[in-house]
Design an enzyme around this catalytic site. Structure first.
Site, PDB file in Angstrom:
ATOM      1  N   GLU A 194      -7.479 -11.839  17.412  1.00  0.00           N
ATOM      2  CA  GLU A 194      -8.639 -12.712  17.557  1.00  0.00           C
ATOM      3  C   GLU A 194      -8.793 -13.575  16.309  1.00  0.00           C
ATOM      4  O   GLU A 194      -8.164 -13.303  15.286  1.00  0.00           O
ATOM      5  CB  GLU A 194      -9.913 -11.890  17.822  1.00  0.00           C
ATOM      6  CG  GLU A 194     -10.319 -10.982  16.692  1.00  0.00           C
ATOM      7  CD  GLU A 194      -9.831  -9.540  16.880  1.00  0.00           C
ATOM      8  OE1 GLU A 194      -9.830  -8.799  15.886  1.00  0.00           O
ATOM      9  OE2 GLU A 194      -9.439  -9.179  18.000  1.00  0.00           O
ATOM     10  N   HIS A 250       0.817  -1.216   0.000  1.00  0.00           N
ATOM     11  CA  HIS A 250       0.000   0.000   0.000  1.00  0.00           C
ATOM     12  C   HIS A 250       0.852   1.267   0.000  1.00  0.00           C
ATOM     13  O   HIS A 250       0.341   2.351   0.272  1.00  0.00           O
ATOM     14  CB  HIS A 250      -0.952   0.006   1.201  1.00  0.00           C
ATOM     15  CG  HIS A 250      -2.029  -1.039   1.098  1.00  0.00           C
ATOM     16  ND1 HIS A 250      -3.030  -1.194   2.020  1.00  0.00           N
ATOM     17  CD2 HIS A 250      -2.262  -1.994   0.164  1.00  0.00           C
ATOM     18  CE1 HIS A 250      -3.827  -2.192   1.676  1.00  0.00           C
ATOM     19  NE2 HIS A 250      -3.371  -2.707   0.558  1.00  0.00           N
TER      20      HIS A 250
END
Ligand SMILES: [Zn+2]
Length: 244
Positions: free
Chosen positions: A215, A119
């Protein structure tokens, strides 16, 4: 932390390893995400109004001010133990490619060399007309700096909404993902392209895929090993478990 013996054995022997990192790695250094950094006077803008070719065409000075503000925020941020562990892995593995979606330059600061910044990099600018890169643009904050070659407006060297990823970097990332024996997906949800495609390319070509993230993600059910927690804690322990 206990790592499965087969993973440790695999990494001891591995000669080709590719790693993809995302925002989670930078967040552990205290860097705020794009949206989180839209506080104060920036809160009134939609992300597309600050990071798209149309926004730059409409008001280049506004976009420069936004990026100057974000660069200022990055100045106080340092790489964390996870960044350093990845730089250490690069020294131990003969073909090691680090692919990042982050634009903050923290991997380079930590010593990583074989790095693909998918990016772009917020600390670098390029000409919006002829594409010439520069790291010295004499930011006087009064006006938008111009290209020394063609007088075009300079812009941050980051990928904006609606823009394609840099072709050479993307091709190199796909090649490294297909060729590796072990692929790590770290600090990224694994749903945004090309992240998902890279992990998929690695897996389809026989690589063992390892996820490290705060997570579980949509990628988790498809990986061989998943570790949930801070990459800044897990990666240094992994490096220690492999190379002592
Ligand atoms: Zn130019």
């Amino acid at each position: 932390m206990d790592f499965p013996t087969d993973l440790i054995q695999l990494l001891i022997k591995a000669t080709r390893v590719s790693v993809l990192t995302g925002a989670g790695v930078s967040q552990e250094s205290g860097l705020r995400t794009f949206r989180d950094s839209q506080s104060g006077l920036w809160a009134q803008y939609k992300p597309q109004d600050l990071a798209s070719p149309a926004a730059f065409a409409r008001d280049p000075k506004l976009i420069w001010d936004w990026y100057a503000w974000r660069r200022e925020a990055i100045k106080g941020v340092r790489p964390n133990a996870g960044h350093y562990a990845l730089a250490e892995m690069e020294k131990k593995i003969s073909e090691f490619t680090l692919i990042t979606q982050n634009v903050d330059g923290l991997h380079r600061m930590a010593g990583s060399n074989n790095l693909l910044e998918l990016h772009g990099n917020i600390l670098r600018v390029r000409c919006s007309v002829c594409g010439t890169f520069t790291e010295d643009w004499g930011d006087d904050s009064e006006s938008v700096p111009l290209c020394g070659k063609c007088n075009g407006l300079l812009r941050p060297d980051v990928v904006w909404f609606g823009e394609s990823l840099p072709r050479a970097e993307l091709e190199a990332a796909v090649t490294a993902s297909r060729a590796c024996q072990v692929f790590f997906s770290i600090g990224t949800s694994g749903v945004v392209q090309p992240a998902a495609a890279l992990a998929h390319a690695a897996r389809n070509n026989g690589a063992v895929v390892v996820e490290i993230n705060a997570e579980p993600t949509p990628l988790t059910p498809k990986v061989d090993f998943a570790f949930h927690g801070k990459s800044g804690e897990i990666l240094p322990e992994l490096v220690k478990a492999i190379w002592g």
